[in-house]
Design an enzyme around this catalytic site. Structure first.
Site, mmCIF file in Angstrom:
data_model
loop_
_atom_site.group_PDB
_atom_site.id
_atom_site.type_symbol
_atom_site.label_atom_id
_atom_site.label_comp_id
_atom_site.label_asym_id
_atom_site.label_seq_id
_atom_site.Cartn_x
_atom_site.Cartn_y
_atom_site.Cartn_z
ATOM 1 N N LYS A 1 0.834 -1.192 0.000
ATOM 2 C CA LYS A 1 0.000 0.000 0.000
ATOM 3 C C LYS A 1 0.881 1.259 0.000
ATOM 4 O O LYS A 1 0.709 2.154 -0.842
ATOM 5 C CB LYS A 1 -0.894 -0.028 1.250
ATOM 6 C CG LYS A 1 -1.848 1.112 1.347
ATOM 7 C CD LYS A 1 -2.698 0.993 2.590
ATOM 8 C CE LYS A 1 -2.137 1.834 3.682
ATOM 9 N NZ LYS A 1 -3.049 2.039 4.804
ATOM 10 N N ASP B 1 -6.079 0.776 -0.051
ATOM 11 C CA ASP B 1 -6.188 0.821 1.404
ATOM 12 C C ASP B 1 -7.575 0.299 1.781
ATOM 13 O O ASP B 1 -8.298 -0.229 0.942
ATOM 14 C CB ASP B 1 -5.958 2.250 1.920
ATOM 15 C CG ASP B 1 -7.178 3.118 1.680
ATOM 16 O OD1 ASP B 1 -7.948 2.801 0.743
ATOM 17 O OD2 ASP B 1 -7.385 4.073 2.432
#
Ligand code: SF4
Length: 217
Positions: free
Chosen positions: A125, A143
């Site tokens: 991420k 996310d």
């Protein structure tokens, strides 16, 4: 699956208009470096936007570069980024990551996914956000908001963010890879919230199958 992506992203952009950007995007929109984006993303994990922004600015007011951050103790970094979640662990990771950037990458953040995820405290991420916002390289940062909304809408069916990233790569035009994070994070905070999303005023409701939504406003 063929979806009207241009319309979906256009609706999200118009709706969000001048809403505040997520903290890391706000940092990225100023005259900043990939290193600042990397560090503020590390601070942002499990931390509210306002806290992330203030903590990042406090740290950067004292140290700007990997070498300058290495010169600080982990305790001093922790003090500067407090009250970010897990601030002590993050301080250690930020210091060690800075040290490795100096030692292994000549002080420059690597523009490469594998090299980024090899750094302590850096997952996919964070790495994808740095590639997108720091270097303008097409990458999808998934996310919790991107994962939730993509599954609710039925754009993908996936069990975790990594799977969501792979599936979005197959269906989403590359032109939207960088902006999907910024738009869905803001939309997820404001409209498609984790509990009781505001479906009655949702601008992408026609492209949403509302999978798993039991209660909404
Ligand atoms: S219709 Fe509801 S569940 Fe679907 S994207 Fe909009 S707010 Fe989220």
């Amino acid at each position: 699956m063929s979806l009207p992506w241009a319309r979906i992203f256009g609706s999200l952009r118009s709706h969000l208009g001048s809403s505040p950007l997520p903290s890391v995007s706000r940092i990225a929109s100023t005259n900043t470096t990939p290193f600042h984006i990397l560090v503020s993303t590390m601070i942002s994990l499990r931390t509210k936007d306002e806290v992330t922004l203030a903590a990042s600015l406090r740290l950067f007011s004292v140290a700007q570069t990997p070498a300058e951050i290495c010169a600080l103790s982990a305790d001093r970094i922790a003090e500067l980024i407090y009250p970010a979640g897990f601030y002590r662990t993050k301080a250690t990771s930020i210091r060690e990551t800075s040290r490795l950037i100096v030692k292994q990458h000549a002080g420059q953040v690597p523009a490469d996914l594998d090299a980024l995820v090899a750094l302590p405290g850096v997952g996919r991420k964070t790495a994808n956000l740095v590639l997108g916002l720091g270097f303008g390289i097409e990458a999808i940062c998934v996310d919790t908001h991107v994962h939730r909304i993509a599954n609710r809408c039925g754009w993908v069916t996936s069990r975790n963010p990594d799977e969501t990233e792979r599936k979005l790569q197959e269906i989403l035009p590359r032109a939207h890879w960088i902006e999907i994070n910024e738009l869905l994070v803001a939309y997820g905070q404001k409209v498609c919230t984790p509990i009781s999303p505001r479906c009655s005023s949702c601008v992408i409701a026609r492209q949403c199958r509302r999978i798993g939504v039991e209660r909404s406003r």
